[in-house]
Design a protein around this motif. Structure first.
Motif, PDB file in Angstrom:
ATOM      1  N   LEU A   1     -15.477  -3.520   6.827  1.00 25.30           N
ATOM      2  CA  LEU A   1     -14.343  -4.015   6.421  1.00 25.30           C
ATOM      3  C   LEU A   1     -14.362  -5.567   6.200  1.00 25.30           C
TER       4      LEU A   1
ATOM      5  N   TYR B   1      -6.594  -8.857   5.636  1.00 24.72           N
ATOM      6  CA  TYR B   1      -7.491  -8.661   4.263  1.00 24.72           C
ATOM      7  C   TYR B   1      -6.962  -9.425   3.053  1.00 24.72           C
TER       8      TYR B   1
ATOM      9  N   CYS C   1     -11.292  -6.742  -0.855  1.00 28.16           N
ATOM     10  CA  CYS C   1     -11.127  -5.309  -0.908  1.00 28.16           C
ATOM     11  C   CYS C   1     -11.723  -4.418   0.073  1.00 28.16           C
ATOM     12  N   PRO C   2     -11.317  -3.297   0.329  1.00 25.32           N
ATOM     13  CA  PRO C   2     -11.936  -2.192   0.950  1.00 25.32           C
ATOM     14  C   PRO C   2     -13.328  -1.968   0.835  1.00 25.32           C
TER      15      PRO C   2
ATOM     16  N   ARG D   1      -6.693   2.381  -1.330  1.00 30.63           N
ATOM     17  CA  ARG D   1      -6.037   2.185  -0.149  1.00 30.63           C
ATOM     18  C   ARG D   1      -6.846   1.093   0.724  1.00 30.63           C
ATOM     19  N   HIS D   2      -5.838   0.343   1.686  1.00 28.70           N
ATOM     20  CA  HIS D   2      -6.271  -0.515   2.480  1.00 28.70           C
ATOM     21  C   HIS D   2      -6.546   0.257   3.978  1.00 28.70           C
TER      22      HIS D   2
ATOM     23  N   SER E   1       0.912  -0.935   0.020  1.00 25.02           N
ATOM     24  CA  SER E   1      -0.084  -0.127   0.057  1.00 25.02           C
ATOM     25  C   SER E   1       0.904   1.273   0.044  1.00 25.02           C
TER      26      SER E   1
ATOM     27  N   THR F   1      -2.165   0.835  -4.606  1.00 26.14           N
ATOM     28  CA  THR F   1      -1.835  -0.508  -4.171  1.00 26.14           C
ATOM     29  C   THR F   1      -1.149  -1.560  -5.067  1.00 26.14           C
TER      30      THR F   1
END
Length: 503
Positions: free
Chosen positions: A480, A405, A413-414, A398-399, A351, A361
């Motif tokens: 999440l 995850y 994915c977020p 982004r995460h 990330s 990412t």
């Protein structure tokens, strides 16, 4: 394998005189990749392989990047059917059950490894909660220890070794790893010394990166002390032998290290911004991944084997932070499962946070990092254009700060704010020869343009690592998702719940 491909005549194959039963026994000792090569040896081998369910099962495990677990009394036909069912379920996100579990809000630390979710709290005391998550064939088990007896700052675990390692300070000038069994929290029987200690040198823990890979426990932390400015320190131990392997600090690191990740029990990477100059209090640079090997048996200085450069930036732009995250390294197959993901079949998620709040990412297979581990000469420097376009995938976004995850070659994915009730999974385990595999679903190359008003990259960034994007809409909303081999886990911290979707 193309059945029309030329092969040797049966008469030229030296093993044609063996009974088929013996040939099957020999082939069953091989790995899937080698068995596939056997198709081209001769007609007898090809026909033997094609007619054997056991060999087909070995090939299909290899195609999914899996290693076999206990047979559980199942026949080859039953094992192959279970593998196909598991594969189809993930290809379509068709879970078989949903279970809700309460969790504590605002935990000090949490982990998800080998089908186990664990939480540690520090107030009003050091509690430790463990949920052995349900699957298609396993019921859930929950245990709670109200006081583990130490003020733990963080923990790492590997349920396949019945291992949990707690990090704590006692007394204040000493850092400690306590190696315990996950099942009872007793001292681990394989640890020559259940407590591993290192001198803190008048330092305090700030940001902590704690990981376990087989017999290695690794810790990178930022330090702060009364007598020195904040800096970095890396400590590696062999927890079984009690040997201190690596202890690096401050000037021994490359400039602007942002993250640390164990690749395996003998290698790690450092994410670096790669420039020691600063502008308005921020480090400038395009970013690099530094790859190191180390001796897992004896104390020695790590060997810097390679540096992978990230895309060059437009003048005036800078990388603010780089974070690398992979699925857990499990020393053994996961208990109670028919198969487990191989440690060399993992994706690393890198990330990147740039100035002006831009996030990207990069996804890279571990096997690409590992190709450099045999380098015994001067460290190699690989420009982005020589590795990134073919061996990675860069996507915008982004995460979140919750980790886990990613597992194996799948990434949860977020949550998309526009579609908060949709779950998305990226699958980088692409083997087009799998039964029922839809090649049209594999993403083609994508390009991030260097033009526009918010110019970030010096040149267009095109990447082509193949992957599939799978999505499904849900009745429930989550903040999440976590992921492991047999589950997606929706987290809803507003009500302190986990929703476990089992495959």
């Amino acid at each position: 394998m193309d059945p029309k491909a030329p092969c040797l005549e049966v008469q030229t194959c030296p093993m044609t005189s063996l009974p088929v039963e013996i040939l099957l026994g020999i082939l069953s000792l091989l790995d899937g990749k080698t068995i596939v090569r056997g198709f081209s040896v001769c007609r007898l081998w090809r026909e033997t392989i094609e007619s054997s369910t056991e060999l087909k099962y070995i090939i299909e495990l290899w195609a999914d990047g899996l290693v076999s677990g206990p047979a559980c009394g199942l026949s080859p036909v039953q094992k192959l059917e279970k593998l196909y069912k598991w594969r189809r379920a993930w290809q379509n996100l068709e879970w078989t059950s949903q279970t809700v579990f309460p969790i504590d809000g605002n935990p000090r630390a949490y982990e998800l490894v080998g089908g186990v979710f664990a939480q540690q709290n520090t107030w009003p005391q050091s509690d430790f909660n463990v949920i052995r998550l349900p699957s298609v064939d396993i019921s859930a088990q929950i245990s709670r220890t109200e006081n583990i007896g130490i003020q733990s700052l963080d923990f790492a675990m590997d349920p396949t070794q019945d291992l949990v390692v707690f990090l704590h300070k006692y007394p204040d000038e000493i850092g400690n790893f306590d190696c315990r069994t996950l099942s009872t929290l007793a001292p681990h029987p394989l640890a020559s010394s259940p407590r591993l200690s290192f001198d803190l040198r008048d330092e305090n823990f700030r940001r902590i990166f704690l990981q376990v890979a087989d017999d290695i426990v690794g810790l990178l932390f930022r330090t702060s002390g009364e007598s020195a400015a904040p800096s970095l320190r890396l400590v590696l131990f062999n927890w079984r032998t009690g040997t201190a392997l690596v202890d690096l600090a401050g000037p021994q690191f490359p400039p602007s290290v942002s993250d640390f990740a164990l690749l395996s029990p003998h290698a790690y990477i450092l994410g670096c911004i790669n420039d020691s100059s600063y502008h308005r209090g921020r480090a400038r640079g395009m970013g690099e991944i530094h790859i190191y090997t180390f001796d897992r048996a004896h104390a020695a200085h790590p060997s810097h084997v390679a540096t992978l450069q990230l895309p060059q930036l437009h003048p005036g732009r800078c990388l603010e932070r780089i974070v690398a995250h992979s699925g857990p390294f499990c020393a053994r197959p996961i208990q109670g499962t028919l198969f487990s993901k191989a440690n060399d079949k993992r994706i690393c998620v890198i990330s990147l946070a740039y100035d002006r709040s831009e996030f990207y990412t990069v996804y890279v297979h571990h096997r690409y990092f590992e190709k450099y581990l045999t380098n015994d000469g001067a460290p190699l420097t690989i420009p982005w254009d020589e590795w990134g376009p073919q061996h990675s995938r860069m996507l915008p976004g982004r995460h979140l700060f919750w980790l886990r995850y990613v597992h194996g070659e799948r990434v949860a994915c977020p949550i998309d704010p526009i579609h908060p009730n949709r779950v998305e999974v990226l699958d980088f385990g692409i083997t087009p020869s799998r039964p029922g595999f839809d090649l049209t679903s594999v993403a083609g190359p994508n390009t991030i343009s260097s033009g526009g008003k918010r110019v970030l990259f010096k040149n267009d960034v095109t990447t082509s690592l193949p992957y599939r994007r799978i999505s499904r809409y849900l009745d429930d909303h989550h903040v999440l998702f976590l992921i492991d081999q047999d589950r997606l886990i929706g987290v809803n911290d507003a009500v302190n719940e986990l929703m476990v979707y089992a495959f």
